[in-house]
Design an enzyme around this catalytic site. Sequence first.
Site, PDB file in Angstrom:
ATOM      1  N   ASP A 163       0.870  -1.184   0.000  1.00  0.00           N
ATOM      2  CA  ASP A 163       0.000   0.000   0.000  1.00  0.00           C
ATOM      3  C   ASP A 163       0.901   1.226   0.000  1.00  0.00           C
ATOM      4  O   ASP A 163       1.893   1.260   0.721  1.00  0.00           O
ATOM      5  CB  ASP A 163      -0.886  -0.011   1.261  1.00  0.00           C
ATOM      6  CG  ASP A 163      -2.097   0.896   1.123  1.00  0.00           C
ATOM      7  OD1 ASP A 163      -3.223   0.420   1.329  1.00  0.00           O
ATOM      8  OD2 ASP A 163      -1.919   2.099   0.826  1.00  0.00           O
ATOM      9  N   TYR A 171     -12.971   6.184 -14.214  1.00  0.00           N
ATOM     10  CA  TYR A 171     -12.945   5.146 -13.178  1.00  0.00           C
ATOM     11  C   TYR A 171     -13.658   3.875 -13.663  1.00  0.00           C
ATOM     12  O   TYR A 171     -13.132   2.769 -13.577  1.00  0.00           O
ATOM     13  CB  TYR A 171     -13.639   5.690 -11.928  1.00  0.00           C
ATOM     14  CG  TYR A 171     -13.726   4.723 -10.779  1.00  0.00           C
ATOM     15  CD1 TYR A 171     -12.632   4.471  -9.965  1.00  0.00           C
ATOM     16  CD2 TYR A 171     -14.921   4.059 -10.490  1.00  0.00           C
ATOM     17  CE1 TYR A 171     -12.719   3.587  -8.899  1.00  0.00           C
ATOM     18  CE2 TYR A 171     -15.018   3.174  -9.428  1.00  0.00           C
ATOM     19  CZ  TYR A 171     -13.911   2.951  -8.637  1.00  0.00           C
ATOM     20  OH  TYR A 171     -14.007   2.064  -7.587  1.00  0.00           O
TER      21      TYR A 171
HETATM   22  C1  UD1 Z   1     -20.490   5.006  -5.325  1.00  0.00           C
HETATM   23  C2  UD1 Z   1     -19.009   4.885  -5.120  1.00  0.00           C
HETATM   24  C3  UD1 Z   1     -18.279   4.903  -6.416  1.00  0.00           C
HETATM   25  C4  UD1 Z   1     -18.875   3.873  -7.372  1.00  0.00           C
HETATM   26  C5  UD1 Z   1     -20.371   4.085  -7.508  1.00  0.00           C
HETATM   27  C6  UD1 Z   1     -20.976   2.981  -8.323  1.00  0.00           C
HETATM   28  C7  UD1 Z   1     -18.387   5.787  -2.957  1.00  0.00           C
HETATM   29  C8  UD1 Z   1     -17.792   6.948  -2.234  1.00  0.00           C
HETATM   30  N1  UD1 Z   1     -18.539   5.960  -4.280  1.00  0.00           N
HETATM   31  O1  UD1 Z   1     -20.804   6.293  -5.859  1.00  0.00           O
HETATM   32  O2  UD1 Z   1     -16.906   4.594  -6.182  1.00  0.00           O
HETATM   33  O3  UD1 Z   1     -18.303   4.036  -8.622  1.00  0.00           O
HETATM   34  O4  UD1 Z   1     -20.963   4.033  -6.228  1.00  0.00           O
HETATM   35  O5  UD1 Z   1     -22.288   3.246  -8.637  1.00  0.00           O
HETATM   36  O6  UD1 Z   1     -18.669   4.755  -2.398  1.00  0.00           O
HETATM   37  N2  UD1 Z   1     -25.102  12.221  -1.400  1.00  0.00           N
HETATM   38  C9  UD1 Z   1     -25.824  13.181  -0.709  1.00  0.00           C
HETATM   39  N3  UD1 Z   1     -25.178  13.891   0.264  1.00  0.00           N
HETATM   40  C10 UD1 Z   1     -23.857  13.728   0.555  1.00  0.00           C
HETATM   41  C11 UD1 Z   1     -23.130  12.740  -0.174  1.00  0.00           C
HETATM   42  C12 UD1 Z   1     -23.792  12.008  -1.149  1.00  0.00           C
HETATM   43  O7  UD1 Z   1     -27.011  13.398  -0.957  1.00  0.00           O
HETATM   44  O8  UD1 Z   1     -23.347  14.418   1.452  1.00  0.00           O
HETATM   45  C13 UD1 Z   1     -25.811  11.420  -2.415  1.00  0.00           C
HETATM   46  C14 UD1 Z   1     -25.125  11.410  -3.765  1.00  0.00           C
HETATM   47  O9  UD1 Z   1     -25.514  12.521  -4.553  1.00  0.00           O
HETATM   48  C15 UD1 Z   1     -25.629  10.083  -4.335  1.00  0.00           C
HETATM   49  C16 UD1 Z   1     -25.767   9.184  -3.080  1.00  0.00           C
HETATM   50  O10 UD1 Z   1     -25.798  10.073  -1.973  1.00  0.00           O
HETATM   51  O11 UD1 Z   1     -26.889  10.239  -4.920  1.00  0.00           O
HETATM   52  C17 UD1 Z   1     -24.621   8.216  -2.920  1.00  0.00           C
HETATM   53  O12 UD1 Z   1     -23.407   8.954  -3.053  1.00  0.00           O
HETATM   54  P1  UD1 Z   1     -21.955   8.324  -2.799  1.00  0.00           P
HETATM   55  O13 UD1 Z   1     -21.902   7.692  -1.459  1.00  0.00           O
HETATM   56  O14 UD1 Z   1     -20.976   9.405  -3.095  1.00  0.00           O
HETATM   57  O15 UD1 Z   1     -21.837   7.110  -3.821  1.00  0.00           O
HETATM   58  P2  UD1 Z   1     -22.135   6.975  -5.388  1.00  0.00           P
HETATM   59  O16 UD1 Z   1     -22.233   8.277  -6.064  1.00  0.00           O
HETATM   60  O17 UD1 Z   1     -23.288   6.022  -5.509  1.00  0.00           O
END
Ligand code: UD1
Length: 315
Positions: free
Chosen positions: A36, A147
């Site tokens: 790592d 990605y």
């Molecule tokens: C996740 C993965 C990504 C992968 C993808 C596959 C993570 C960090 N990212 O992205 O590596 O390629 O799934 O589909 O695990 N949100 C909010 N408020 C916040 C943060 C996020 O509303 O403060 C919303 C985002 O807009 C999204 C959802 O929560 O709609 C999930 O977001 P996030 O955890 O960043 O993951 P993904 O975008 O699904």
Amino acid sequence: MTEKAIKILVTGGAGFIGAHLVEALVANNFQVTVVDNLSSGKLSNLEKVLSRISFIEGDIREQKLLEEAARDCRFIFHLAAVVSVTKTVENPLGSSLVNELGTLGLLEAARYNKVHRVILSSSSAVYGDDPRIPKKESMPPCPKSPYAVQKLVNEHYAELYGELFGVETVCLRYFNVYGPRQDPSSPYSGVISIFMKQAALNQQPVIYGDGKQTRDFVYVEDVVRANMLAAQVPNAAGKVFNIGTGQMINISKLWNMVAKLAGTTAEPEYAPERSGDIRQSVADIEKSNRILGFRPRVELKTGLASTYQWYRERL
Ligand code: UD1
């Protein structure tokens, strides 16, 4: 997997998922080497097992290092990557050197060392914004970020290394993984880690869009078990599997669950939808169930409770 002294290499073993996997492997008496570069992983993630593993601070772009680290290994779990989708958009070339060429170098190291099987971490990102749910492995991929392209290329190389060189490979397409140790520090961190921090500090969360977008959240311990199964099950070789729960929840409801756990009454602020945000995501886990015997054990409510406890102790 209880045999002693089998050597295993884990790349990205100091990361969120990697460190949980390393702990499980050590508990099963495997001889574990971790490579790592600590760019996003932390040595503190490995504090419980550091004295029982070989830790190499190094980069998967260094071919010699990989070839030496893989010597006499029966299995490699490959988790090292630039994991932020946004970072790959900002730097497609640099991230490709890690995510694509680094993986190719790893497969070469596996071939050179006659490693029995390599388990690669892929992503549900390869499905892109195909609106059909649940996502099945048979659906055509539709990558929408460097990605996702990089992960998809890795899947193709993995299959090819089996066919051309007899290196067994299994690719696991993780959905939204959560659990203790996930780093909430960036705005692009996993939403559960961000919500946990905000709830513990009684801060107002931001929900992007209308909050009705859904995700399939899978607990890190279930992801670890999926990796163990992928190493063991004979006819998993050469295949790709979804690793999720098959259940989805929308982001507003997710906040309500976290808020209830934390006893906060903070109301979310709604902000514009993130560009490229996927509307609905949920895994079809029939194939991983049938072939790997994978059944997620940790329900969201239980997983959120143990994750929240971990954050509360640290914040
Ligand atoms: C996740 C993965 C990504 C992968 C993808 C596959 C993570 C960090 N990212 O992205 O590596 O390629 O799934 O589909 O695990 N949100 C909010 N408020 C916040 C943060 C996020 O509303 O403060 C919303 C985002 O807009 C999204 C959802 O929560 O709609 C999930 O977001 P996030 O955890 O960043 O993951 P993904 O975008 O699904």
